[in-house]
Write a protein that holds these residues in place. Structure first.
Motif, PDB file in Angstrom:
ATOM      1  N   THR A  25      53.529  33.150  65.503  1.00 61.33           N
ATOM      2  CA  THR A  25      52.909  32.850  66.789  1.00 61.33           C
ATOM      3  C   THR A  25      53.117  33.988  67.775  1.00 61.33           C
ATOM      4  O   THR A  25      54.226  34.494  67.913  1.00 61.33           O
ATOM      5  CB  THR A  25      53.495  31.552  67.379  1.00 61.33           C
ATOM      6  OG1 THR A  25      53.174  30.472  66.507  1.00 61.33           O
ATOM      7  CG2 THR A  25      52.920  31.261  68.756  1.00 61.33           C
ATOM      8  N   GLY A  26      52.040  34.361  68.464  1.00 62.52           N
ATOM      9  CA  GLY A  26      52.140  35.343  69.530  1.00 62.52           C
ATOM     10  C   GLY A  26      51.004  36.341  69.547  1.00 62.52           C
ATOM     11  O   GLY A  26      50.191  36.412  68.629  1.00 62.52           O
ATOM     12  N   ILE A  55      43.342  43.794  69.106  1.00 62.47           N
ATOM     13  CA  ILE A  55      44.221  42.948  69.896  1.00 62.47           C
ATOM     14  C   ILE A  55      43.923  41.508  69.508  1.00 62.47           C
ATOM     15  O   ILE A  55      42.759  41.154  69.282  1.00 62.47           O
ATOM     16  CB  ILE A  55      44.049  43.193  71.412  1.00 62.47           C
ATOM     17  CG1 ILE A  55      45.087  42.403  72.207  1.00 62.47           C
ATOM     18  CG2 ILE A  55      42.635  42.892  71.861  1.00 62.47           C
ATOM     19  CD1 ILE A  55      45.175  42.835  73.656  1.00 62.47           C
ATOM     20  N   GLY A  56      44.953  40.694  69.382  1.00 60.24           N
ATOM     21  CA  GLY A  56      44.714  39.321  68.951  1.00 60.24           C
ATOM     22  C   GLY A  56      45.871  38.390  69.258  1.00 60.24           C
ATOM     23  O   GLY A  56      46.871  38.793  69.879  1.00 60.24           O
ATOM     24  N   TYR A  57      45.708  37.168  68.803  1.00 57.68           N
ATOM     25  CA  TYR A  57      46.729  36.133  68.988  1.00 57.68           C
ATOM     26  C   TYR A  57      46.726  35.225  67.762  1.00 57.68           C
ATOM     27  O   TYR A  57      45.662  34.811  67.300  1.00 57.68           O
ATOM     28  CB  TYR A  57      46.446  35.298  70.241  1.00 57.68           C
ATOM     29  CG  TYR A  57      47.541  34.311  70.535  1.00 57.68           C
ATOM     30  CD1 TYR A  57      48.652  34.689  71.281  1.00 57.68           C
ATOM     31  CD2 TYR A  57      47.491  33.007  70.042  1.00 57.68           C
ATOM     32  CE1 TYR A  57      49.681  33.789  71.538  1.00 57.68           C
ATOM     33  CE2 TYR A  57      48.511  32.110  70.294  1.00 57.68           C
ATOM     34  CZ  TYR A  57      49.601  32.510  71.041  1.00 57.68           C
ATOM     35  OH  TYR A  57      50.621  31.620  71.291  1.00 57.68           O
ATOM     36  N   ASN A  58      47.924  34.930  67.242  1.00 59.63           N
ATOM     37  CA  ASN A  58      48.091  33.995  66.126  1.00 59.63           C
ATOM     38  C   ASN A  58      48.891  32.790  66.578  1.00 59.63           C
ATOM     39  O   ASN A  58      49.751  32.901  67.459  1.00 59.63           O
ATOM     40  CB  ASN A  58      48.856  34.650  64.963  1.00 59.63           C
ATOM     41  CG  ASN A  58      48.034  35.660  64.209  1.00 59.63           C
ATOM     42  OD1 ASN A  58      46.819  35.536  64.118  1.00 59.63           O
ATOM     43  ND2 ASN A  58      48.681  36.667  63.683  1.00 59.63           N
ATOM     44  N   ASP A 137      61.020  42.811  63.427  1.00 60.30           N
ATOM     45  CA  ASP A 137      60.671  41.583  64.142  1.00 60.30           C
ATOM     46  C   ASP A 137      59.405  41.754  64.975  1.00 60.30           C
ATOM     47  O   ASP A 137      58.726  40.783  65.275  1.00 60.30           O
ATOM     48  CB  ASP A 137      61.815  41.130  65.046  1.00 60.30           C
ATOM     49  CG  ASP A 137      62.970  40.544  64.260  1.00 60.30           C
ATOM     50  OD1 ASP A 137      62.743  40.122  63.106  1.00 60.30           O
ATOM     51  OD2 ASP A 137      64.097  40.503  64.793  1.00 60.30           O
ATOM     52  N   GLN A 138      59.085  42.995  65.379  1.00 57.15           N
ATOM     53  CA  GLN A 138      57.928  43.207  66.236  1.00 57.15           C
ATOM     54  C   GLN A 138      56.794  43.991  65.576  1.00 57.15           C
ATOM     55  O   GLN A 138      55.665  43.902  66.026  1.00 57.15           O
ATOM     56  CB  GLN A 138      58.352  43.911  67.522  1.00 57.15           C
ATOM     57  CG  GLN A 138      59.220  43.010  68.402  1.00 57.15           C
ATOM     58  CD  GLN A 138      59.556  43.679  69.705  1.00 57.15           C
ATOM     59  OE1 GLN A 138      60.092  44.767  69.727  1.00 57.15           O
ATOM     60  NE2 GLN A 138      59.228  43.004  70.794  1.00 57.15           N
ATOM     61  N   PHE A 171      51.853  45.759  66.858  1.00 58.07           N
ATOM     62  CA  PHE A 171      53.069  45.439  67.606  1.00 58.07           C
ATOM     63  C   PHE A 171      52.937  44.021  68.117  1.00 58.07           C
ATOM     64  O   PHE A 171      51.984  43.693  68.826  1.00 58.07           O
ATOM     65  CB  PHE A 171      53.263  46.414  68.783  1.00 58.07           C
ATOM     66  CG  PHE A 171      54.499  46.151  69.569  1.00 58.07           C
ATOM     67  CD1 PHE A 171      55.722  46.604  69.125  1.00 58.07           C
ATOM     68  CD2 PHE A 171      54.438  45.439  70.756  1.00 58.07           C
ATOM     69  CE1 PHE A 171      56.877  46.359  69.845  1.00 58.07           C
ATOM     70  CE2 PHE A 171      55.573  45.191  71.494  1.00 58.07           C
ATOM     71  CZ  PHE A 171      56.808  45.644  71.033  1.00 58.07           C
ATOM     72  N   ARG A 172      53.873  43.155  67.751  1.00 60.40           N
ATOM     73  CA  ARG A 172      53.872  41.746  68.173  1.00 60.40           C
ATOM     74  C   ARG A 172      54.674  41.603  69.469  1.00 60.40           C
ATOM     75  O   ARG A 172      55.803  42.045  69.550  1.00 60.40           O
ATOM     76  CB  ARG A 172      54.476  40.865  67.090  1.00 60.40           C
ATOM     77  CG  ARG A 172      53.657  40.903  65.807  1.00 60.40           C
ATOM     78  CD  ARG A 172      54.295  40.143  64.687  1.00 60.40           C
ATOM     79  NE  ARG A 172      54.641  38.795  65.126  1.00 60.40           N
ATOM     80  CZ  ARG A 172      55.491  38.010  64.485  1.00 60.40           C
ATOM     81  NH1 ARG A 172      56.071  38.413  63.378  1.00 60.40           N
ATOM     82  NH2 ARG A 172      55.756  36.807  64.920  1.00 60.40           N
ATOM     83  N   PHE A 173      54.057  40.977  70.472  1.00 61.28           N
ATOM     84  CA  PHE A 173      54.713  40.803  71.774  1.00 61.28           C
ATOM     85  C   PHE A 173      55.597  39.580  71.798  1.00 61.28           C
ATOM     86  O   PHE A 173      55.384  38.630  71.126  1.00 61.28           O
ATOM     87  CB  PHE A 173      53.656  40.696  72.884  1.00 61.28           C
ATOM     88  CG  PHE A 173      52.807  41.913  72.983  1.00 61.28           C
ATOM     89  CD1 PHE A 173      53.285  43.052  73.604  1.00 61.28           C
ATOM     90  CD2 PHE A 173      51.547  41.955  72.421  1.00 61.28           C
ATOM     91  CE1 PHE A 173      52.505  44.192  73.693  1.00 61.28           C
ATOM     92  CE2 PHE A 173      50.755  43.085  72.507  1.00 61.28           C
ATOM     93  CZ  PHE A 173      51.235  44.207  73.150  1.00 61.28           C
TER      94      PHE A 173
END
Length: 173
Positions: A25-26, A55-58, A137-138, A171-173
Protein backbone atom coordinates in the motif's frame (compact mmCIF):
# COMPACT_ATOMS: atom_id res chain seq x y z
CA UNK A 1 36.95 -13.68 17.36
CA UNK A 2 34.19 -16.31 17.04
CA UNK A 3 31.65 -13.63 17.95
CA UNK A 4 33.01 -11.33 15.23
CA UNK A 5 32.90 -14.11 12.61
CA UNK A 6 29.33 -15.02 13.67
CA UNK A 7 28.24 -11.37 13.45
CA UNK A 8 29.81 -10.90 9.98
CA UNK A 9 28.26 -14.18 8.75
CA UNK A 10 24.84 -13.18 10.11
CA UNK A 11 25.01 -9.75 8.47
CA UNK A 12 26.09 -11.30 5.17
CA UNK A 13 23.13 -13.70 5.19
CA UNK A 14 20.72 -10.89 6.13
CA UNK A 15 22.08 -8.65 3.36
CA UNK A 16 21.75 -11.42 0.76
CA UNK A 17 18.16 -12.26 1.71
CA UNK A 18 15.50 -10.57 -0.44
CA UNK A 19 13.48 -7.81 1.15
CA UNK A 20 9.93 -8.96 1.88
CA UNK A 21 7.33 -6.30 1.10
CA UNK A 22 4.88 -6.86 3.91
CA UNK A 23 2.55 -4.20 2.56
CA UNK A 24 2.37 -2.84 -1.01
CA UNK A 25 0.00 0.00 0.00
CA UNK A 26 1.16 3.50 -0.86
CA UNK A 27 2.18 5.99 -3.48
CA UNK A 28 5.25 5.54 -5.68
CA UNK A 29 7.08 7.31 -8.49
CA UNK A 30 9.94 6.29 -10.71
CA UNK A 31 11.52 5.96 -14.11
CA UNK A 32 11.97 3.26 -16.70
CA UNK A 33 13.91 2.29 -19.80
CA UNK A 34 12.88 -0.21 -22.40
CA UNK A 35 12.18 -1.17 -25.97
CA UNK A 36 9.18 -0.53 -28.22
CA UNK A 37 8.14 -2.21 -31.47
CA UNK A 38 5.29 -0.89 -33.67
CA UNK A 39 3.54 -2.78 -36.46
CA UNK A 40 1.33 -0.95 -38.92
CA UNK A 41 -0.05 -1.55 -42.41
CA UNK A 42 2.38 -2.35 -45.20
CA UNK A 43 5.91 -1.34 -44.34
CA UNK A 44 4.92 1.12 -41.60
CA UNK A 45 6.86 -0.71 -38.90
CA UNK A 46 9.59 0.41 -36.53
CA UNK A 47 11.29 -0.06 -33.19
CA UNK A 48 13.39 1.96 -30.78
CA UNK A 49 14.60 2.31 -27.21
CA UNK A 50 12.15 3.97 -24.79
CA UNK A 51 12.46 5.92 -21.55
CA UNK A 52 10.10 7.77 -19.26
CA UNK A 53 8.52 8.18 -15.85
CA UNK A 54 5.56 6.93 -13.85
CA UNK A 55 3.56 7.73 -10.71
CA UNK A 56 0.94 5.57 -9.04
CA UNK A 57 -0.75 4.20 -5.97
CA UNK A 58 -1.29 0.60 -4.79
CA UNK A 59 -3.63 -0.75 -2.14
CA UNK A 60 -2.80 -4.07 -0.46
CA UNK A 61 -5.93 -5.77 0.92
CA UNK A 62 -3.80 -7.99 3.18
CA UNK A 63 -5.02 -11.26 1.64
CA UNK A 64 -2.37 -11.28 -1.11
CA UNK A 65 -4.56 -9.12 -3.39
CA UNK A 66 -3.20 -5.75 -4.52
CA UNK A 67 -4.95 -3.20 -6.75
CA UNK A 68 -3.70 0.14 -8.03
CA UNK A 69 -3.69 2.85 -10.65
CA UNK A 70 -0.80 4.48 -12.48
CA UNK A 71 0.02 7.28 -14.90
CA UNK A 72 3.02 6.67 -17.16
CA UNK A 73 4.71 8.65 -19.92
CA UNK A 74 7.35 7.25 -22.30
CA UNK A 75 9.41 8.87 -25.01
CA UNK A 76 9.44 6.24 -27.76
CA UNK A 77 10.61 7.97 -30.97
CA UNK A 78 9.67 5.10 -33.29
CA UNK A 79 10.20 5.89 -37.00
CA UNK A 80 7.54 4.05 -39.01
CA UNK A 81 9.58 3.90 -42.22
CA UNK A 82 9.00 5.54 -45.57
CA UNK A 83 6.24 8.14 -45.45
CA UNK A 84 4.76 6.50 -42.35
CA UNK A 85 5.85 9.26 -39.95
CA UNK A 86 6.73 8.47 -36.35
CA UNK A 87 5.25 7.66 -32.96
CA UNK A 88 6.93 10.14 -30.63
CA UNK A 89 5.44 9.56 -27.15
CA UNK A 90 2.99 7.24 -25.42
CA UNK A 91 1.11 8.22 -22.28
CA UNK A 92 -0.84 5.63 -20.29
CA UNK A 93 -3.47 5.43 -17.58
CA UNK A 94 -3.35 1.90 -16.15
CA UNK A 95 -5.47 0.01 -13.65
CA UNK A 96 -3.52 -2.78 -11.95
CA UNK A 97 -4.60 -5.96 -10.22
CA UNK A 98 -2.05 -8.28 -8.68
CA UNK A 99 -1.11 -11.08 -6.35
CA UNK A 100 1.49 -10.73 -3.58
CA UNK A 101 3.78 -13.77 -3.82
CA UNK A 102 5.82 -12.68 -0.79
CA UNK A 103 9.13 -11.61 -2.32
CA UNK A 104 7.40 -10.37 -5.50
CA UNK A 105 4.20 -8.81 -6.80
CA UNK A 106 2.80 -10.20 -10.06
CA UNK A 107 0.15 -8.07 -11.74
CA UNK A 108 -1.92 -7.46 -14.85
CA UNK A 109 -2.78 -4.04 -16.27
CA UNK A 110 -5.56 -2.66 -18.45
CA UNK A 111 -6.17 0.92 -19.43
CA UNK A 112 -5.96 3.65 -22.02
CA UNK A 113 -2.93 4.80 -24.00
CA UNK A 114 -2.43 8.06 -25.87
CA UNK A 115 -0.01 8.10 -28.81
CA UNK A 116 1.51 11.39 -29.93
CA UNK A 117 2.58 10.96 -33.55
CA UNK A 118 3.97 13.08 -36.34
CA UNK A 119 0.55 12.91 -38.03
CA UNK A 120 -1.68 13.56 -35.00
CA UNK A 121 -2.71 12.09 -31.66
CA UNK A 122 -5.00 9.22 -30.81
CA UNK A 123 -6.18 7.10 -27.90
CA UNK A 124 -6.24 3.31 -27.78
CA UNK A 125 -6.21 0.40 -25.35
CA UNK A 126 -3.26 -0.89 -23.33
CA UNK A 127 -2.98 -4.21 -21.51
CA UNK A 128 -0.19 -6.41 -20.22
CA UNK A 129 1.59 -8.03 -17.30
CA UNK A 130 4.33 -7.09 -14.87
CA UNK A 131 6.37 -8.28 -11.90
CA UNK A 132 7.76 -6.07 -9.11
CA UNK A 133 10.48 -6.95 -6.61
CA UNK A 134 11.37 -4.91 -3.49
CA UNK A 135 15.06 -4.05 -3.23
CA UNK A 136 14.75 -2.08 0.01
CA UNK A 137 11.76 -0.94 2.07
CA UNK A 138 11.34 2.02 -0.30
CA UNK A 139 12.83 0.95 -3.66
CA UNK A 140 11.36 -1.61 -6.03
CA UNK A 141 12.43 -2.80 -9.46
CA UNK A 142 9.93 -4.14 -11.95
CA UNK A 143 9.48 -5.31 -15.50
CA UNK A 144 6.42 -4.86 -17.69
CA UNK A 145 5.34 -6.18 -21.08
CA UNK A 146 2.54 -4.07 -22.57
CA UNK A 147 0.47 -4.20 -25.75
CA UNK A 148 -1.06 -1.01 -27.20
CA UNK A 149 -3.84 -1.21 -29.80
CA UNK A 150 -4.57 1.92 -31.82
CA UNK A 151 -7.47 1.40 -34.24
CA UNK A 152 -7.95 3.87 -37.10
CA UNK A 153 -5.02 5.95 -35.79
CA UNK A 154 -5.94 9.63 -36.09
CA UNK A 155 -8.61 8.84 -38.70
CA UNK A 156 -6.03 7.36 -41.08
CA UNK A 157 -7.99 4.13 -41.53
CA UNK A 158 -4.90 2.24 -40.35
CA UNK A 159 -4.46 0.14 -37.23
CA UNK A 160 -1.17 0.24 -35.33
CA UNK A 161 -0.07 -2.13 -32.56
CA UNK A 162 2.86 -1.28 -30.30
CA UNK A 163 4.52 -3.73 -27.91
CA UNK A 164 6.79 -2.38 -25.18
CA UNK A 165 9.05 -3.97 -22.61
CA UNK A 166 10.15 -1.73 -19.72
CA UNK A 167 12.54 -2.17 -16.82
CA UNK A 168 11.57 0.22 -14.05
CA UNK A 169 12.78 1.54 -10.69
CA UNK A 170 10.26 3.03 -8.25
CA UNK A 171 10.53 4.88 -4.96
CA UNK A 172 7.70 4.05 -2.53
CA UNK A 173 6.58 6.93 -0.29
Amino acid sequence: MKLLISAVTGLSIAAAAPVMAADWTGAYAGFGVGYGDTDGPGSQDGDNATFGGHIGYNYDFGNNIVVGAELEYDRVGIDLGGAGGSIDNIGRFKLKGGYDFGPALGYAVVGAARADTSFGNDTGAVYGIGMAFPVTDQWTVSGEVLRHDFSNLNGSGSDFDTNTFNLRASFRF
